[in-house]
Design a protein around this motif. Sequence first.
Motif, mmCIF file in Angstrom:
data_model
loop_
_atom_site.group_PDB
_atom_site.id
_atom_site.type_symbol
_atom_site.label_atom_id
_atom_site.label_comp_id
_atom_site.label_asym_id
_atom_site.label_seq_id
_atom_site.Cartn_x
_atom_site.Cartn_y
_atom_site.Cartn_z
ATOM 1 N N PHE A 263 -40.417 -86.252 -17.594
ATOM 2 C CA PHE A 263 -40.623 -87.364 -16.663
ATOM 3 C C PHE A 263 -40.164 -87.033 -15.247
ATOM 4 C CE2 PHE A 263 -36.356 -87.856 -18.360
ATOM 5 C CZ PHE A 263 -35.610 -88.139 -17.223
ATOM 6 N N MET A 264 -39.350 -85.998 -15.074
ATOM 7 C CA MET A 264 -38.852 -85.642 -13.751
ATOM 8 C C MET A 264 -39.921 -85.000 -12.866
ATOM 9 S SD MET A 264 -35.716 -86.651 -13.373
ATOM 10 C CE MET A 264 -35.253 -85.718 -11.905
ATOM 11 N N ARG A 265 -41.010 -84.538 -13.433
ATOM 12 C CA ARG A 265 -42.074 -83.916 -12.653
ATOM 13 C C ARG A 265 -42.877 -84.972 -11.887
ATOM 14 N NH1 ARG A 265 -44.884 -78.929 -15.929
ATOM 15 N NH2 ARG A 265 -43.067 -78.261 -17.157
ATOM 16 N N ASP A 266 -43.581 -84.537 -10.844
ATOM 17 C CA ASP A 266 -44.503 -85.425 -10.145
ATOM 18 C C ASP A 266 -45.707 -85.712 -11.032
ATOM 19 O OD1 ASP A 266 -42.922 -85.503 -7.878
ATOM 20 O OD2 ASP A 266 -43.988 -83.858 -6.884
ATOM 21 N N LEU A 267 -46.184 -86.959 -11.022
ATOM 22 C CA LEU A 267 -47.348 -87.330 -11.823
ATOM 23 C C LEU A 267 -48.634 -86.926 -11.108
ATOM 24 C CD1 LEU A 267 -45.022 -89.269 -12.868
ATOM 25 C CD2 LEU A 267 -46.851 -90.891 -13.416
ATOM 26 N N THR A 268 -49.569 -86.359 -11.852
ATOM 27 C CA THR A 268 -50.890 -86.067 -11.317
ATOM 28 C C THR A 268 -51.865 -87.150 -11.777
ATOM 29 O OG1 THR A 268 -51.306 -84.612 -13.221
ATOM 30 C CG2 THR A 268 -50.508 -83.579 -11.185
ATOM 31 N N TRP A 269 -53.027 -87.231 -11.135
ATOM 32 C CA TRP A 269 -53.997 -88.280 -11.462
ATOM 33 C C TRP A 269 -54.588 -88.062 -12.851
ATOM 34 C CZ3 TRP A 269 -55.676 -92.676 -8.936
ATOM 35 C CH2 TRP A 269 -55.103 -92.899 -7.675
ATOM 36 N N LEU B 144 -37.460 -95.274 -11.189
ATOM 37 C CA LEU B 144 -36.588 -94.375 -10.445
ATOM 38 C C LEU B 144 -36.203 -93.215 -11.348
ATOM 39 C CD1 LEU B 144 -34.185 -96.821 -8.562
ATOM 40 C CD2 LEU B 144 -36.408 -95.942 -7.849
ATOM 41 N N ARG B 145 -36.309 -92.003 -10.822
ATOM 42 C CA ARG B 145 -35.934 -90.794 -11.551
ATOM 43 C C ARG B 145 -34.901 -90.059 -10.723
ATOM 44 N NH1 ARG B 145 -41.618 -88.238 -11.606
ATOM 45 N NH2 ARG B 145 -41.545 -89.235 -9.562
ATOM 46 N N GLY B 146 -33.770 -89.733 -11.345
ATOM 47 C CA GLY B 146 -32.706 -89.156 -10.547
ATOM 48 C C GLY B 146 -31.808 -88.218 -11.309
ATOM 49 N N GLN B 147 -30.687 -87.886 -10.658
ATOM 50 C CA GLN B 147 -29.719 -86.982 -11.257
ATOM 51 C C GLN B 147 -28.311 -87.454 -10.925
ATOM 52 O OE1 GLN B 147 -30.193 -82.834 -10.246
ATOM 53 N NE2 GLN B 147 -28.986 -82.165 -12.011
ATOM 54 N N ALA B 148 -27.452 -87.389 -11.922
ATOM 55 C CA ALA B 148 -26.041 -87.735 -11.784
ATOM 56 C C ALA B 148 -25.212 -86.528 -12.198
ATOM 57 C CB ALA B 148 -25.705 -88.929 -12.669
ATOM 58 N N ARG C 49 -15.333 -87.062 -2.827
ATOM 59 C CA ARG C 49 -16.125 -87.420 -4.000
ATOM 60 C C ARG C 49 -17.604 -87.145 -3.813
ATOM 61 N NH1 ARG C 49 -13.302 -93.225 -5.506
ATOM 62 N NH2 ARG C 49 -11.250 -92.392 -6.013
ATOM 63 N N ALA C 50 -17.950 -86.295 -2.867
ATOM 64 C CA ALA C 50 -19.368 -86.019 -2.589
ATOM 65 C C ALA C 50 -20.087 -85.502 -3.824
ATOM 66 C CB ALA C 50 -19.497 -85.014 -1.446
ATOM 67 N N ALA C 51 -19.346 -84.731 -4.647
ATOM 68 C CA ALA C 51 -19.975 -84.162 -5.832
ATOM 69 C C ALA C 51 -20.304 -85.228 -6.866
ATOM 70 C CB ALA C 51 -19.061 -83.110 -6.448
ATOM 71 N N GLN C 52 -19.754 -86.459 -6.704
ATOM 72 C CA GLN C 52 -20.004 -87.522 -7.670
ATOM 73 C C GLN C 52 -21.149 -88.434 -7.251
ATOM 74 O OE1 GLN C 52 -16.114 -89.346 -8.060
ATOM 75 N NE2 GLN C 52 -15.682 -88.127 -9.876
ATOM 76 N N ALA C 53 -21.899 -88.070 -6.212
ATOM 77 C CA ALA C 53 -23.013 -88.903 -5.763
ATOM 78 C C ALA C 53 -24.145 -88.868 -6.776
ATOM 79 C CB ALA C 53 -23.498 -88.434 -4.403
ATOM 80 N N ILE C 54 -24.809 -90.002 -6.932
ATOM 81 C CA ILE C 54 -25.994 -90.107 -7.772
ATOM 82 C C ILE C 54 -27.193 -90.200 -6.842
ATOM 83 C CG2 ILE C 54 -27.193 -91.513 -9.475
ATOM 84 C CD1 ILE C 54 -24.493 -92.474 -10.451
ATOM 85 N N THR C 55 -28.209 -89.378 -7.086
ATOM 86 C CA THR C 55 -29.396 -89.402 -6.238
ATOM 87 C C THR C 55 -30.631 -89.717 -7.075
ATOM 88 O OG1 THR C 55 -29.740 -87.016 -6.511
ATOM 89 C CG2 THR C 55 -28.432 -87.725 -4.618
ATOM 90 N N TRP C 56 -31.627 -90.330 -6.424
ATOM 91 C CA TRP C 56 -32.897 -90.576 -7.094
ATOM 92 C C TRP C 56 -34.017 -90.604 -6.072
ATOM 93 C CZ3 TRP C 56 -29.216 -94.706 -7.207
ATOM 94 C CH2 TRP C 56 -29.503 -95.778 -6.358
ATOM 95 N N LYS C 57 -35.255 -90.554 -6.568
ATOM 96 C CA LYS C 57 -36.437 -90.634 -5.732
ATOM 97 C C LYS C 57 -36.979 -92.057 -5.774
ATOM 98 C CE LYS C 57 -37.951 -85.854 -6.481
ATOM 99 N NZ LYS C 57 -39.049 -84.997 -6.997
ATOM 100 N N GLY C 58 -37.386 -92.556 -4.619
ATOM 101 C CA GLY C 58 -38.007 -93.864 -4.567
ATOM 102 C C GLY C 58 -37.044 -94.968 -4.197
ATOM 103 N N GLU C 59 -37.563 -96.196 -4.144
ATOM 104 C CA GLU C 59 -36.805 -97.383 -3.799
ATOM 105 C C GLU C 59 -36.755 -98.314 -5.005
ATOM 106 O OE1 GLU C 59 -35.310 -98.080 -0.994
ATOM 107 O OE2 GLU C 59 -36.087 -96.538 0.359
#
Length: 269
Positions: A137-143, A34-38, A17-27
């Motif tokens: 929203f998936m992009r990195d935020l700049t100042w 949290l922004r991620g991909q499923a 089921r590795a292909a069914q993992a959900i990943t995101w950035k941050g804690e």
Amino acid sequence: MIARRLILAAPALLLARAAQAITWKGEAAQGALLRGQAPPGTTLALEGRAVRVSPEGFFAMGFGRDHDDSANLTITHPGGRRETRRLPVQKRDWDVQRITGLPPAMVTPDESALARITAERARLATARGVDSAGTDFMRDLTWPARGRISGVFGSQRILNGQPRQPHYGLDVASPTGTPIHAVLPGRVTLSGDFYFFGQILVVDHGHGVNTLYAHLSQRIAREGQVVTQGERIALMGATGRVTGPHLHFSLSWYQLFLDPRPLLTGEQP
């Protein structure tokens, strides 16, 4: 940021089921976005609230300043299998910020001002409730601006000696006229002149993620305008409830204010 992987299966089934993992950035933490991909076709709900998932599987979800120490994430897999996972939510300690010298009317508004404030809150809620399909929203935020950090997210505010609600943004102090830039691409959903916020812009970045820029001296971007990341959209000012010129910058997931500081990358412009 740290990439987290939510394990959806027992170890013996992990490879299958590795292909069914959900990943995101941050804690997962109080005040975090949290922004991620499923996998495409996945359905998500956080604490019973539907989380928009794009056709490519991109999603965003947030945790408020005072969120409990855990949250339930309900996952419906593309094949229809459903499960609920309990996510630990990191607790944070918040500063206390004392602000003095404000005009009394800005601390305790009169009845006419309260009517205006109520109407403005409704306008703001509408703008922050936009649920567009974009995935900027998936992009990195700049100042958003250059200057001294004069206020942080989550701090308990005491105004002229009176406790008030927490501070739900990041304050950057610089002289009036300092350029302010869009931290992400998006569309301006609100442009106005508010009692507390002064001149204000709200920009939608998709899936309920929006940013707010307040106390402006000039609004350059117009309501409905599509802006690019880094584009100059306003000038810093001292309008609304302030003691000096600065930018109040907020990040939200729908109506939920979040801490933008951990997501800002690069140097101040």
